[in-house]
Write a protein that holds these residues in place. Structure first.
Motif: not given
Length: 293
Positions: A1-14, A16-26
């Motif tokens: 259950x926890x693993x499933x919740x983590x995967x869903x949370x990860x999907x929502x984060x992804x 936003x394209x975190x790699x692209x965000x990091x470059x632009x935040x810099x």
């Protein structure tokens, strides 16, 4: 259950394209730093970074929403949360809109009006002009889409200056010029996937050799851009020398593409150089920012 919740949370984060965000935040942080000249308003910096990050995240989420059907046709993107059916499109669109509204509100109310306007321009350019229109119709999508990608350092800079002056335009030019060669390096490696998905990118429509040729003026113009940043007294000699060497080095590597036997390997190296180039440039820019006189 926890693993499933983590995967869903990860999907929502992804989304936003975190790699692209990091470059632009810099980049946004670098713009703020250069304008501050080592005299910082830390609260304004925090609010600027929050607002800018949320605006960028909103643009990426809505881009994912709009491209979900075409993403099913590309190996690189077909396992994303929307094309694979793991998330509801309506919920994702709502998520993107909320991020954008909150981000723009933060910029308008806690930073300044100019930054809020710049955030809106970035959102409109990326979502409407780039994602909804040019990405599906024109080889100019990459270049025009660079307008939105160039906004983060300008927002950071204008958070301090509250005006769009020469320094803001130089930082805009830096990110605007950097993006096409960066993205085309990836597009060359994935040209058949983009062709199958129906995206009329430059290497798809005009061919790889034409794309290599068109990279050259963008990278070459990075050299005088660095000189201008020094000329307007935003940075010192160290940045002037290193930025010129790095830009010239990237230009030489790009020119080597015309003689490359393994185009895929060359494009991969060029892409990696572009990512590290931007990170190094902004780190050196901040370290060598001129102090308040």
């Amino acid at each position: 259950m926890e693993r499933e919740a983590f995967c869903v949370w990860k999907d929502w984060i992804e989304l936003t394209k975190p790699g692209l965000l990091r470059l632009n935040v810099v980049a946004a942080f670098g713009g703020f730093w250069v304008a501050s000249k080592w005299s910082f308003d830390w609260w304004k910096l925090l609010f600027m970074l929050i607002g800018t990050t949320l605006v960028m995240a909103s643009a990426c989420v809505i881009n994912n929403y709009w491209d979900r059907e075409l993403d099913k046709k590309m190996t690189r993107t077909q396992e994303r949360a929307l094309p694979s059916g793991r998330l509801n499109p309506g919920a994702v669109l709502t998520y993107g809109i909320v991020l954008g509204v909150v981000g723009v509100t933060v910029l308008f109310t806690l930073v300044n009006t100019i930054c809020g306007i710049l955030g809106l321009i970035g959102l409109f350019t990326y979502i409407v002009i780039y994602t909804m229109w040019l990405k599906r119709t024109s080889t100019w999508s990459t270049s025009i889409g660079g307008i939105s990608g160039a906004m983060p350092p300008v927002i950071g800079y204008c958070a301090v200056t509250e005006t769009v002056d020469a320094g803001a335009w130089i930082l805009f030019a830096w990110l605007f010029l950097w993006q096409p060669a960066h993205f085309w390096s990836l597009a060359i490696r994935r040209v058949e996937e983009y062709r199958a998905a129906g995206f009329p990118l430059l290497p798809v429509v005009k061919g790889i050799e034409r794309t290599k040729l068109q990279m050259i003026p963008y990278i070459a113009l990075l050299i005088p851009t660095g000189i201008l940043l020094y000329t307007y007294d935003h940075v010192g000699y160290v940045f002037l020398i290193l930025s010129t060497l790095l830009s010239a080095g990237w230009l030489v590597q790009t020119l080597m593409g015309f003689r490359a036997r393994n185009v895929d390997k060359w494009a991969k190296i060029n892409f990696l150089i572009s990512v590290n180039y931007l990170m190094i440039i902004f780190i050196v820019m901040m370290a060598d920012t001129t102090h308040v006189s």
